[in-house]
Design a protein around this motif. Structure first.
Motif, PDB file in Angstrom:
ATOM      1  N   LEU A  58     -27.910  16.439  80.210  1.00 29.63           N
ATOM      2  CA  LEU A  58     -28.615  17.322  79.278  1.00 29.63           C
ATOM      3  C   LEU A  58     -27.639  18.272  78.584  1.00 29.63           C
ATOM      4  O   LEU A  58     -27.672  18.428  77.358  1.00 29.63           O
ATOM      5  CB  LEU A  58     -29.699  18.123  80.009  1.00 29.63           C
ATOM      6  N   PHE A  59     -26.749  18.896  79.351  1.00 29.13           N
ATOM      7  CA  PHE A  59     -25.770  19.816  78.768  1.00 29.13           C
ATOM      8  C   PHE A  59     -24.813  19.087  77.821  1.00 29.13           C
ATOM      9  O   PHE A  59     -24.457  19.603  76.760  1.00 29.13           O
ATOM     10  CB  PHE A  59     -24.988  20.540  79.865  1.00 29.13           C
ATOM     11  N   ALA A  60     -24.395  17.880  78.194  1.00 31.71           N
ATOM     12  CA  ALA A  60     -23.522  17.088  77.320  1.00 31.71           C
ATOM     13  C   ALA A  60     -24.250  16.723  76.031  1.00 31.71           C
ATOM     14  O   ALA A  60     -23.655  16.726  74.949  1.00 31.71           O
ATOM     15  CB  ALA A  60     -23.055  15.832  78.051  1.00 31.71           C
ATOM     16  N   PHE A  61     -25.527  16.423  76.135  1.00 33.62           N
ATOM     17  CA  PHE A  61     -26.338  16.122  74.952  1.00 33.62           C
ATOM     18  C   PHE A  61     -26.435  17.354  74.051  1.00 33.62           C
ATOM     19  O   PHE A  61     -26.331  17.244  72.822  1.00 33.62           O
ATOM     20  CB  PHE A  61     -27.726  15.646  75.387  1.00 33.62           C
ATOM     21  N   LEU A  63     -24.207  19.715  73.784  1.00 36.36           N
ATOM     22  CA  LEU A  63     -22.903  19.817  73.136  1.00 36.36           C
ATOM     23  C   LEU A  63     -22.773  18.803  72.002  1.00 36.36           C
ATOM     24  O   LEU A  63     -22.274  19.121  70.925  1.00 36.36           O
ATOM     25  CB  LEU A  63     -21.778  19.592  74.146  1.00 36.36           C
ATOM     26  N   ALA A  64     -23.220  17.577  72.263  1.00 34.31           N
ATOM     27  CA  ALA A  64     -23.102  16.516  71.262  1.00 34.31           C
ATOM     28  C   ALA A  64     -23.918  16.836  70.007  1.00 34.31           C
ATOM     29  O   ALA A  64     -23.508  16.491  68.899  1.00 34.31           O
ATOM     30  CB  ALA A  64     -23.535  15.176  71.857  1.00 34.31           C
ATOM     31  N   ILE A  65     -25.046  17.489  70.166  1.00 38.26           N
ATOM     32  CA  ILE A  65     -25.856  17.867  68.998  1.00 38.26           C
ATOM     33  C   ILE A  65     -25.168  18.974  68.207  1.00 38.26           C
ATOM     34  O   ILE A  65     -25.288  19.037  66.981  1.00 38.26           O
ATOM     35  CB  ILE A  65     -27.272  18.299  69.447  1.00 38.26           C
ATOM     36  N   THR A  66     -24.420  19.818  68.881  1.00 37.62           N
ATOM     37  CA  THR A  66     -23.733  20.938  68.228  1.00 37.62           C
ATOM     38  C   THR A  66     -22.413  20.519  67.589  1.00 37.62           C
ATOM     39  O   THR A  66     -21.998  21.097  66.582  1.00 37.62           O
ATOM     40  CB  THR A  66     -23.470  22.049  69.261  1.00 37.62           C
ATOM     41  N   LEU A  67     -21.764  19.518  68.138  1.00 36.87           N
ATOM     42  CA  LEU A  67     -20.424  19.139  67.675  1.00 36.87           C
ATOM     43  C   LEU A  67     -20.316  18.748  66.202  1.00 36.87           C
ATOM     44  O   LEU A  67     -19.276  19.002  65.596  1.00 36.87           O
ATOM     45  CB  LEU A  67     -19.850  18.031  68.551  1.00 36.87           C
ATOM     46  N   PRO A  68     -21.318  18.122  65.581  1.00 37.59           N
ATOM     47  CA  PRO A  68     -21.131  17.789  64.164  1.00 37.59           C
ATOM     48  C   PRO A  68     -20.737  18.991  63.301  1.00 37.59           C
ATOM     49  O   PRO A  68     -19.952  18.855  62.371  1.00 37.59           O
ATOM     50  CB  PRO A  68     -22.488  17.219  63.747  1.00 37.59           C
ATOM     51  N   SER A  69     -21.251  20.156  63.622  1.00 37.59           N
ATOM     52  CA  SER A  69     -20.900  21.339  62.831  1.00 37.59           C
ATOM     53  C   SER A  69     -19.436  21.720  62.985  1.00 37.59           C
ATOM     54  O   SER A  69     -18.878  22.403  62.127  1.00 37.59           O
ATOM     55  CB  SER A  69     -21.798  22.518  63.201  1.00 37.59           C
ATOM     56  N   LEU A  70     -18.797  21.256  64.061  1.00 39.51           N
ATOM     57  CA  LEU A  70     -17.378  21.547  64.276  1.00 39.51           C
ATOM     58  C   LEU A  70     -16.457  20.435  63.803  1.00 39.51           C
ATOM     59  O   LEU A  70     -15.316  20.697  63.439  1.00 39.51           O
ATOM     60  CB  LEU A  70     -17.121  21.797  65.769  1.00 39.51           C
ATOM     61  N   VAL A  71     -16.922  19.196  63.835  1.00 40.95           N
ATOM     62  CA  VAL A  71     -16.012  18.078  63.570  1.00 40.95           C
ATOM     63  C   VAL A  71     -16.253  17.372  62.240  1.00 40.95           C
ATOM     64  O   VAL A  71     -15.433  16.564  61.822  1.00 40.95           O
ATOM     65  CB  VAL A  71     -16.033  17.043  64.723  1.00 40.95           C
ATOM     66  N   ILE A  72     -17.360  17.670  61.575  1.00 36.14           N
ATOM     67  CA  ILE A  72     -17.653  17.042  60.283  1.00 36.14           C
ATOM     68  C   ILE A  72     -17.629  18.120  59.213  1.00 36.14           C
ATOM     69  O   ILE A  72     -18.500  18.994  59.164  1.00 36.14           O
ATOM     70  CB  ILE A  72     -19.022  16.320  60.308  1.00 36.14           C
ATOM     71  N   HIS A  73     -16.626  18.077  58.344  1.00 36.59           N
ATOM     72  CA  HIS A  73     -16.458  19.111  57.318  1.00 36.59           C
ATOM     73  C   HIS A  73     -17.645  19.202  56.366  1.00 36.59           C
ATOM     74  O   HIS A  73     -17.989  20.278  55.905  1.00 36.59           O
ATOM     75  CB  HIS A  73     -15.182  18.855  56.513  1.00 36.59           C
ATOM     76  N   GLN A  74     -18.273  18.085  56.078  1.00 34.71           N
ATOM     77  CA  GLN A  74     -19.375  18.075  55.128  1.00 34.71           C
ATOM     78  C   GLN A  74     -20.570  18.888  55.609  1.00 34.71           C
ATOM     79  O   GLN A  74     -21.436  19.255  54.823  1.00 34.71           O
ATOM     80  CB  GLN A  74     -19.801  16.636  54.813  1.00 34.71           C
ATOM     81  N   MET A  75     -20.630  19.182  56.895  1.00 32.99           N
ATOM     82  CA  MET A  75     -21.712  20.015  57.423  1.00 32.99           C
ATOM     83  C   MET A  75     -21.698  21.401  56.787  1.00 32.99           C
ATOM     84  O   MET A  75     -22.738  22.035  56.648  1.00 32.99           O
ATOM     85  CB  MET A  75     -21.615  20.138  58.947  1.00 32.99           C
ATOM     86  N   GLY A  76     -20.525  21.875  56.389  1.00 41.28           N
ATOM     87  CA  GLY A  76     -20.435  23.177  55.726  1.00 41.28           C
ATOM     88  C   GLY A  76     -21.175  23.175  54.400  1.00 41.28           C
ATOM     89  O   GLY A  76     -21.942  24.095  54.101  1.00 41.28           O
ATOM     90  N   ALA A  77     -20.964  22.131  53.624  1.00 40.18           N
ATOM     91  CA  ALA A  77     -21.666  22.030  52.336  1.00 40.18           C
ATOM     92  C   ALA A  77     -23.161  21.847  52.568  1.00 40.18           C
ATOM     93  O   ALA A  77     -23.988  22.441  51.866  1.00 40.18           O
ATOM     94  CB  ALA A  77     -21.110  20.861  51.524  1.00 40.18           C
TER      95      ALA A  77
END
Length: 161
Positions: A58-61, A63-77
């Motif tokens: 559950l905790f890893a899940f 983290l995985a849901i949160t990670l796109p905001s850190l690893v995918i630049h397009q999330m900023g746009a």
């Protein structure tokens, strides 16, 4: 563009457990971790494994849901338009047409995941460990796990579209 690939999120979450099985194996860092944590074989075997692994997943899940905001630049746009591309100005579509694939590689995701491990996980775990009077060995074993794990998770999430 859909940034949350549910299969990539699930695989990234499961990868945290896979890395943990390897990292904390007695032939890798398991024995050293047990010594540094002050754990015994009896304590390890006495835990409720369904609860432990269920919550770990559950905790890893989470983290995985949160990670796109850190690893995918397009999330900023995407966040700048409020998360609804149908309400965005035409400049958003033009930007995404030009840059939607920029830096969307496994390697780039690993880089940002590792940076998250070093600059987020290490300070949190290190601070807790200092107040718990744990050793540097304990800090580096646990932080090392999260640095590697977040790197792998970041690579999966960023590279898998």
């Amino acid at each position: 563009m859909d940034f949350l690939n549910p299969i990539a999120i699930l695989v990234a979450a499961i990868s945290a457990l896979v890395v943990g099985f390897i990292w904390y194996n007695p032939k890798v860092f398991g024995t050293a971790w047990m010594q540094a944590a002050g754990m015994t074989d009896e304590q390890i075997k006495g835990g409720n494994m369904i609860k432990i692994f269920g919550l770990a997943l559950l905790f890893a899940f989470m983290l995985a849901i949160t990670l796109p905001s850190l690893v995918i630049h397009q999330m900023g746009a995407f966040s700048l338009i409020g998360g609804d591309a149908s309400l965005a100005l035409p400049s958003y579509d033009a930007f995404m047409n030009d840059y939607s694939d920029a830096f969307r590689t496994f390697k780039h995701g690993v880089f940002h995941g590792v940076m998250a491990g070093i600059f987020i996980a290490l300070p949190i775990l290190g601070t807790n460990a200092l107040f718990e009077r744990k050793s540097a060995k304990y800090i580096f074993i646990n932080s090392g796990y999260w640095i590697v794990t977040l790197g792998i998770m970041g690579g999966i999430i960023c590279g898998w579209r």
